[in-house]
Design a protein around this motif. Structure first.
Motif, short mmCIF file in Angstrom:
data_model
loop_
_atom_site.label_atom_id
_atom_site.label_comp_id
_atom_site.label_asym_id
_atom_site.label_seq_id
_atom_site.Cartn_x
_atom_site.Cartn_y
_atom_site.Cartn_z
N LEU A 33 -5.14 14.74 7.17
CA LEU A 33 -5.78 13.86 6.21
C LEU A 33 -4.81 12.74 5.88
O LEU A 33 -3.62 12.98 5.64
CB LEU A 33 -6.13 14.61 4.92
CG LEU A 33 -7.17 15.71 5.06
CD1 LEU A 33 -7.28 16.49 3.77
CD2 LEU A 33 -8.50 15.12 5.43
N VAL A 34 -5.30 11.52 5.87
CA VAL A 34 -4.48 10.37 5.56
C VAL A 34 -5.12 9.64 4.38
O VAL A 34 -6.28 9.25 4.45
CB VAL A 34 -4.36 9.41 6.77
CG1 VAL A 34 -3.52 8.21 6.43
CG2 VAL A 34 -3.80 10.15 7.97
N TYR A 35 -4.36 9.51 3.30
CA TYR A 35 -4.81 8.78 2.13
C TYR A 35 -4.04 7.46 2.08
O TYR A 35 -2.82 7.45 2.13
CB TYR A 35 -4.55 9.56 0.84
CG TYR A 35 -5.27 10.88 0.77
CD1 TYR A 35 -6.60 10.95 0.38
CD2 TYR A 35 -4.62 12.08 1.11
CE1 TYR A 35 -7.27 12.16 0.32
CE2 TYR A 35 -5.27 13.28 1.03
CZ TYR A 35 -6.58 13.33 0.65
OH TYR A 35 -7.22 14.53 0.58
N ILE A 36 -4.78 6.38 1.95
CA ILE A 36 -4.14 5.08 1.84
C ILE A 36 -4.61 4.43 0.55
O ILE A 36 -5.82 4.33 0.30
CB ILE A 36 -4.49 4.17 3.03
CG1 ILE A 36 -4.01 4.81 4.33
CG2 ILE A 36 -3.90 2.78 2.86
CD1 ILE A 36 -4.44 4.09 5.57
N ARG A 37 -3.66 4.03 -0.27
CA ARG A 37 -4.00 3.37 -1.53
C ARG A 37 -3.39 1.98 -1.49
O ARG A 37 -2.20 1.82 -1.20
CB ARG A 37 -3.44 4.15 -2.71
CG ARG A 37 -3.81 3.55 -4.03
CD ARG A 37 -3.33 4.43 -5.15
NE ARG A 37 -3.69 3.78 -6.39
CZ ARG A 37 -3.05 3.96 -7.51
NH1 ARG A 37 -2.04 4.79 -7.56
NH2 ARG A 37 -3.42 3.33 -8.59
N ARG A 38 -4.18 0.98 -1.78
CA ARG A 38 -3.66 -0.37 -1.77
C ARG A 38 -4.19 -1.16 -2.96
O ARG A 38 -5.23 -0.81 -3.54
CB ARG A 38 -4.03 -1.10 -0.46
CG ARG A 38 -5.49 -1.36 -0.30
CD ARG A 38 -5.76 -2.06 1.03
NE ARG A 38 -7.11 -2.55 1.06
CZ ARG A 38 -7.45 -3.82 0.98
NH1 ARG A 38 -6.53 -4.74 0.91
NH2 ARG A 38 -8.72 -4.18 1.01
N PHE A 60 0.84 -1.18 0.00
CA PHE A 60 0.00 0.00 0.00
C PHE A 60 0.88 1.24 0.00
O PHE A 60 2.07 1.19 0.33
CB PHE A 60 -0.95 0.01 1.21
CG PHE A 60 -0.26 0.10 2.54
CD1 PHE A 60 -0.04 1.34 3.12
CD2 PHE A 60 0.15 -1.03 3.21
CE1 PHE A 60 0.59 1.43 4.36
CE2 PHE A 60 0.77 -0.95 4.45
CZ PHE A 60 0.99 0.29 5.01
N ALA A 61 0.27 2.35 -0.41
CA ALA A 61 0.95 3.64 -0.37
C ALA A 61 0.17 4.53 0.58
O ALA A 61 -1.06 4.47 0.65
CB ALA A 61 0.99 4.26 -1.76
N ILE A 62 0.90 5.37 1.31
CA ILE A 62 0.26 6.25 2.29
C ILE A 62 0.70 7.68 2.01
O ILE A 62 1.85 7.95 1.67
CB ILE A 62 0.59 5.81 3.73
CG1 ILE A 62 -0.23 6.60 4.74
CG2 ILE A 62 2.07 5.95 4.02
CD1 ILE A 62 -0.19 6.01 6.14
N GLN A 63 -0.25 8.60 2.09
CA GLN A 63 0.04 10.01 1.87
C GLN A 63 -0.61 10.81 3.00
O GLN A 63 -1.77 10.61 3.32
CB GLN A 63 -0.53 10.46 0.52
CG GLN A 63 -0.29 11.90 0.20
CD GLN A 63 -0.89 12.30 -1.15
OE1 GLN A 63 -1.40 11.46 -1.87
NE2 GLN A 63 -0.82 13.57 -1.46
N LEU A 64 0.15 11.69 3.61
CA LEU A 64 -0.33 12.51 4.72
C LEU A 64 -0.39 13.97 4.31
O LEU A 64 0.48 14.45 3.59
CB LEU A 64 0.59 12.36 5.94
CG LEU A 64 0.84 10.96 6.44
CD1 LEU A 64 1.92 10.97 7.52
CD2 LEU A 64 -0.42 10.35 6.99
#
Length: 148
Positions: free
Chosen positions: A141-146, A124-128
């Motif tokens: 805000l936390v975006y999680i892409r998996r 997964f990738a995480i973006q804050l």
């Protein structure tokens, strides 16, 4: 005789297994009052969680459940059905403290589910993103892409 406890001791002249089997049979022959009350308590508990979920989802005050939702539901049930059915709604715990605890429990459960899914070994990738609003309140805000 203050502080004296009298204990009656009976000798066991029967097998423990027979005793427990007899007790089980006697509870099975009892009227289904206990199972009915347990089912009602479970339904009341589930209803409490469902109301707490709606209160949290709509960002309402925790007191709304007890002061607005429950009386409105009781009025509707009393109008459509009868007073006896409306009185059953009183068993649903909807105080502001209870709603607050239910919302915390739901949030902890959702957090645990999210962590379990993220730790399942899938990449997964995480973006804050942290920002501040006009009242100087920070927002994260936390975006999680998996991959699915």
């Amino acid at each position: 005789m203050e502080g004296v406890v009298i204990v009656k001791v009976e000798e066991e002249d029967e097998d423990e297994e027979d005793h427990f089997q007899r007790e089980r049979n006697s509870t099975e022959l009892c009227p289904p009052f206990l199972s009915r009350s347990t089912t009602m308590n479970e339904r009341a508990l589930l209803s409490s969680y469902l109301v707490a979920y709606r209160v949290a989802k709509e960002k309402m005050a925790h007191t709304a459940a007890e002061k607005i939702i429950l009386p409105a539901c009781m009025d509707m049930v009393r109008t459509v059905f009868d007073d006896k059915s409306a009185d059953k709604l009183k068993t649903i715990p909807l105080s502001d403290n209870t709603i607050s605890r239910r919302i915390c429990t739901i949030a902890k459960h959702l957090e645990a589910m999210l962590i379990a899914r993220l730790q399942s070994g899938i990449d997964f990738a995480i973006q804050l993103d942290e920002s501040t609003d006009i009242a100087s309140c920070p927002t994260l805000l936390v975006y999680i892409r998996r991959e699915i």
